[in-house]
Design a protein around this motif. Structure first.
Motif, mmCIF file in Angstrom:
data_model
loop_
_atom_site.group_PDB
_atom_site.id
_atom_site.type_symbol
_atom_site.label_atom_id
_atom_site.label_comp_id
_atom_site.label_asym_id
_atom_site.label_seq_id
_atom_site.Cartn_x
_atom_site.Cartn_y
_atom_site.Cartn_z
ATOM 1 N N TYR A 41 0.814 -1.218 0.000
ATOM 2 C CA TYR A 41 0.000 0.000 0.000
ATOM 3 C C TYR A 41 0.849 1.270 0.000
ATOM 4 N N SER A 42 2.086 1.154 0.532
ATOM 5 C CA SER A 42 2.921 2.351 0.582
ATOM 6 C C SER A 42 3.311 2.824 -0.823
ATOM 7 N N PHE A 43 3.066 1.985 -1.800
ATOM 8 C CA PHE A 43 3.326 2.398 -3.196
ATOM 9 C C PHE A 43 2.037 2.737 -3.934
ATOM 10 N N THR A 44 0.933 2.849 -3.198
ATOM 11 C CA THR A 44 -0.350 3.170 -3.824
ATOM 12 C C THR A 44 -0.940 4.404 -3.149
ATOM 13 N N ASN A 45 -2.066 4.890 -3.673
ATOM 14 C CA ASN A 45 -2.762 5.990 -3.008
ATOM 15 C C ASN A 45 -4.091 5.512 -2.451
ATOM 16 N N ALA A 51 -10.373 1.454 -4.361
ATOM 17 C CA ALA A 51 -9.130 0.743 -4.591
ATOM 18 C C ALA A 51 -8.119 1.742 -5.148
ATOM 19 N N GLY A 52 -6.973 1.840 -4.510
ATOM 20 C CA GLY A 52 -5.987 2.825 -4.938
ATOM 21 C C GLY A 52 -5.250 2.375 -6.184
ATOM 22 N N LYS A 267 -2.429 11.049 9.164
ATOM 23 C CA LYS A 267 -2.509 10.838 7.713
ATOM 24 C C LYS A 267 -3.396 9.645 7.379
ATOM 25 N N GLY A 268 -3.267 8.583 8.188
ATOM 26 C CA GLY A 268 -4.006 7.362 7.868
ATOM 27 C C GLY A 268 -5.457 7.416 8.310
ATOM 28 N N PHE A 269 -5.655 7.755 9.568
ATOM 29 C CA PHE A 269 -6.991 7.561 10.118
ATOM 30 C C PHE A 269 -7.821 8.832 10.215
ATOM 31 N N ARG A 270 -7.207 9.996 9.987
ATOM 32 C CA ARG A 270 -8.026 11.202 9.917
ATOM 33 C C ARG A 270 -8.176 11.647 8.459
ATOM 34 N N TYR A 276 0.065 6.769 2.037
ATOM 35 C CA TYR A 276 1.049 7.684 2.600
ATOM 36 C C TYR A 276 1.419 7.257 4.017
ATOM 37 N N ALA A 277 0.388 6.905 4.800
ATOM 38 C CA ALA A 277 0.629 6.468 6.179
ATOM 39 C C ALA A 277 1.483 5.203 6.199
ATOM 40 N N SER A 278 1.241 4.305 5.243
ATOM 41 C CA SER A 278 2.048 3.085 5.175
ATOM 42 C C SER A 278 3.513 3.416 4.906
#
Lengths: 310, 453
Positions: A41-45, A51-52, A267-270, A276-278
């Motif tokens: 996921y760190s390479f996706t949005n 689905a990113g 970044k992740g949960f708000r 990005y959070a990953s």
């Protein structure tokens, strides 16, 4: 005979796998899989809803160009450095003190350990009050004619307040050191005394080396935990009285409390930028890995294991 | 020997079950529909458990429909939603309403549930509604409203219809309502020899009184007025100055001279008049302190607040009253409330709509009043004698203010980006409240951050 033994071994192996399987399965499902997924996921949005799409290294590039991230790294390092140094020294000091046959030392040991049992959330709420601008701490300082800072409301003093708050819970490190102290054979001190050593020499050349494996453990765990500092920061930072606290920004005044994990959470949960959070999580992992490795590599220089004595 | 293998086999089966169970929940995206099915099956199983012991009842549970519903709030809220659901169940056999009460982080929980395809059938939402509706997660209600022949605007007012509509479609029926009014400490006014606030007060009148009411030191220190950074406490002054946050097309128009005027009013409360407690001063009252709690301690003269605030004043030892909020260039006030919506994944939208129709109608709304929960959105109930005589407070107050104020409300800018915008507003405006950032700079920063996405 041989055949029978081999068969027995096979059955033992089967039982081994059977008994360890809950752990292995749990690890795969709850640790390994989420870790691999977060790496992907760190390479996706990905934003949790749609689905990113694959964005390559964009998240990492953006992260390394973001002021907030470096602020968070600075704050976290600041916290980790002072917390680990101070907690190591203080817990050692307290442990040595309470290893002397003082009257009522059992009560003191209990008193020093009890704060560890208080949930971090509770102690954070408590210390918010303790460090209130007109709270007990500043009242005590005022008694000595010192005008105390506004602590959590001040960009300069928010981190020191957080560190002092965390030091309140050094009971775990202290208990480990205490049991380490009790394991040091009395003959060593006796021998030293015959040789005419003073109290400081005993501490420096017997106590510290004998305790070094425990200190090593405390330092490693201290670094790993403090680089992931979150709960206290979250509780203090999201207090509605804090700037931006009511919306969960939670970085304290001028983001002076923002930690790496807090940034990850925001970044992740708000903001639901899970990709990005990953990426933040993986950068943090690498940071922790580097520090832990440095400590491990350097440990040969300053830890002492009796079994290794040649 | 054989026994042991049997035991191992049994344990193995259990483990396999565990794996299957876990991998099922792992594939959340593909399991959207399966997930909500699972929730319902589980829920109806619980339902059938309740009916156990009666063979015929157990047979008929096959037809029982379970509708899940989520809400947040206090224990009074929980009790009231449950009572209203019980009322529906008692008149509609075969329907069971499962409540999902989320006391904290309810938007986060909902986001996770929507992402996992396990969203509740009925979702109670407030300003965040269009963060969901704009993503297609909620069901447009217009067809159901038409079919049921309800005049929603007559029931809850046009502002509430506008608030809960997005792109011309209605996504929620207002459930709770009310508006911001001014609470004031009569004893403090008496002691200072001041006249009580009236409905025609303007900013200047409030400031004049607030300056007189501010003074003292230590435990005797008092403030004339109280605010914090919650959106109604700054947005209202912008609307009172004739400014707006978004226009009809949903474009951001907050950066205007009118907004500067409204925010300057907020800032000068601290920097010029010094009549409001600062965040540091609030902190001395504890981590949960706000204008309301300090008012309840008799240390603030006037605070804007909602109907629910009476419950915080049940055992204060001073006299107080309520009055319409003072005005600026325009006499408007902030609307409060929440709406009931239906999620897109709901299996029985007809029944779910019937429930929200029932819940927003007179009979069920009266329970909100009876339990002293909040202001009902239903205008008929809000104007009723039952509302006025419900016993909101044992103090002698002008309760009709709430009904009159409901006609003064502006339409809040609850667009698709409410959550992220509210965060940006709050971040950037904190300095305006503290007196460290001037209003124009704050508005420029807001505009910049929102336009950058």
């Amino acid at each position: 005979m041989k055949k029978k033994r081999k068969k027995k071994l096979g059955r033992e192996t089967a039982w081994f796998w059977f008994f360890i399987s809950p752990w292995i399965i749990g690890f795969c499902i709850f640790t390994a899989f989420p870790m691999l997924a977060s790496f992907y996921y760190s390479f996706t949005n990905w934003d949790m809803f749609q689905a990113g799409s694959f964005v390559g290294l964009d998240n990492y590039k953006k992260l390394l160009g973001e002021e907030m991230f470096f602020k968070a790294v600075y704050n976290t390092f600041f916290y980790a450095f002072f917390y680990v140094v101070l907690s190591t020294l203080l817990s050692l000091f307290v442990a040595v003190l309470l290893n002397y046959p003082l009257k009522g030392r059992r009560i003191f040991r209990t008193i020093f350990y009890i704060p560890t049992l208080v949930p971090v959330v509770v102690s954070a709420l408590l210390f918010f009050r303790v460090f209130a601008p007109q709270g007990p701490v500043n009242a005590a300082l005022g008694f000595f004619g010192i005008e105390g800072p506004t602590w959590f409301f001040s960009e300069t003093w928010s981190k020191p307040a957080l560190i002092i708050m965390s030091l309140w819970g050094l009971g775990t490190a202290f208990i480990l050191l205490l049991s380490g102290l009790q394991g040091i054979p009395g003959e060593l001190y006796e021998a030293a005394r015959i040789d005419g050593s003073g109290a400081w020499a005993e501490f420096r050349y017997i106590t510290v080396p004998m305790l070094s494996p425990v200190i090593f453990y405390n330092v490693v765990m201290g670094i790993i935990n403090s680089l992931q500092v979150f709960t206290q920061v979250y509780v203090i930072g999201t207090n509605p009285l804090m700037p931006g606290g009511s919306t969960g920004s939670g970085g304290g005044p001028g983001n002076s409390l923002l930690s790496i994990v807090q940034l990850l959470y925001i970044k992740g949960f708000r903001d639901y930028k899970m990709g990005y959070a990953s990426a933040i999580a993986w950068v943090l992992l690498i940071i922790i890995l580097i520090f832990t490795m440095l400590i491990f590599k350097s440990s040969a220089l300053w830890t002492y294991y009796e079994e290794e004595r040649k | 020997m054989r026994k042991r293998f049997a035991a191992m086999g049994l344990a193995g089966c259990l483990l396999l079950g565990l794996i299957a169970g876990c991998s099922g929940s792992g594939q959340q995206e593909t399991a959207t529909t399966a997930g909500s099915e699972a929730v319902e099956t589980q829920a109806s199983e619980e339902g059938s458990k309740a009916a156990e012991g009666d063979a015929t009842a157990a047979e008929s549970t096959g037809e029982e429909v379970v509708i899940t519903m989520s809400h947040w709030g206090s224990e009074t809220d929980e009790k009231t939603y449950r009572e209203r659901a019980d009322l529906y169940e008692s008149t509609h056999p075969g329907v069971k309403i499962e409540m999902n009460y989320m006391p904290s982080d309810h938007i986060q929980k909902l986001n996770t549930m929507f992402a996992g395809g396990t969203a509740p059938d009925i979702v109670v939402l407030a300003e965040d509604i269009h963060s969901f509706s704009s993503k297609g997660l909620l069901l447009p209600l217009d067809d159901y409203v038409a079919e049921a022949g309800i005049d929603v605007a007559a029931r809850v007012g046009q502002t509430a219809v506008d608030t809960y509509s997005y792109d011309g479609k209605l996504y929620g029926i207002a459930d709770r309502g009310g508006s911001m009014v001014l609470f004031y400490n009569k004893d403090m006014f008496d002691a200072a020899g001041l006249d009580y606030p009236t409905a025609d007060w303007k900013w200047e009148d409030m400031l004049e009184a607030a300056q007189v009411l501010t003074g003292g030191t230590g435990d005797e220190e008092t403030w004339g007025f109280g605010l914090e950074t919650w959106w109604p406490y700054w947005m209202t002054w912008i609307y009172q100055s004739g400014g707006r946050v978004i226009d009809e097309e949903g474009n951001l128009v907050i950066n205007s001279p009118e907004s500067v005027k409204g925010l300057t009013f907020v800032q000068e409360l601290t920097t010029v008049y010094d009549v409001v407690p600062t965040r540091e001063e609030y902190a001395n009252f504890g981590s949960g302190a706000n204008s309301g709690t300090v008012f309840a301690q008799g240390r603030i003269g006037m605070v804007p607040n909602g109907l629910w605030f009476f419950s915080n004043l049940s055992d204060v030892d001073f006299n107080y009253d309520v009055v319409e909020l003072f005005g600026g260039d325009q006499q408007v006030t902030a609307p409060f409330g929440s709406a009931m919506t239906i999620s897109q994944t709901c299996k029985h939208p007809d029944i779910a709509f019937d429930i929200i129709n029932f819940m927003t109608d007179v009979e069920a709304q009266q329970i909100i009043v009876k339990n002293l929960e909040d202001a009902p959105a239903n205008l008929e109930v809000l104007a009723s004698d039952e509302f006025k005589n419900a016993g909101w407070t044992n103090a002698d107050v002008d309760i009709d203010v709430f009904s009159r104020s409901s006609e003064m409300v502006y339409t809040p800018p609850v667009g698709a980006n409410w959550s992220s915008w509210d965060t940006i507003f709050s971040d950037e405006l904190a300095g305006v409240f503290d007196g460290t950032v001037d209003p124009q700079t704050a508005l420029d920063n807001i505009e910049k951050r929102i336009n950058e996405g």
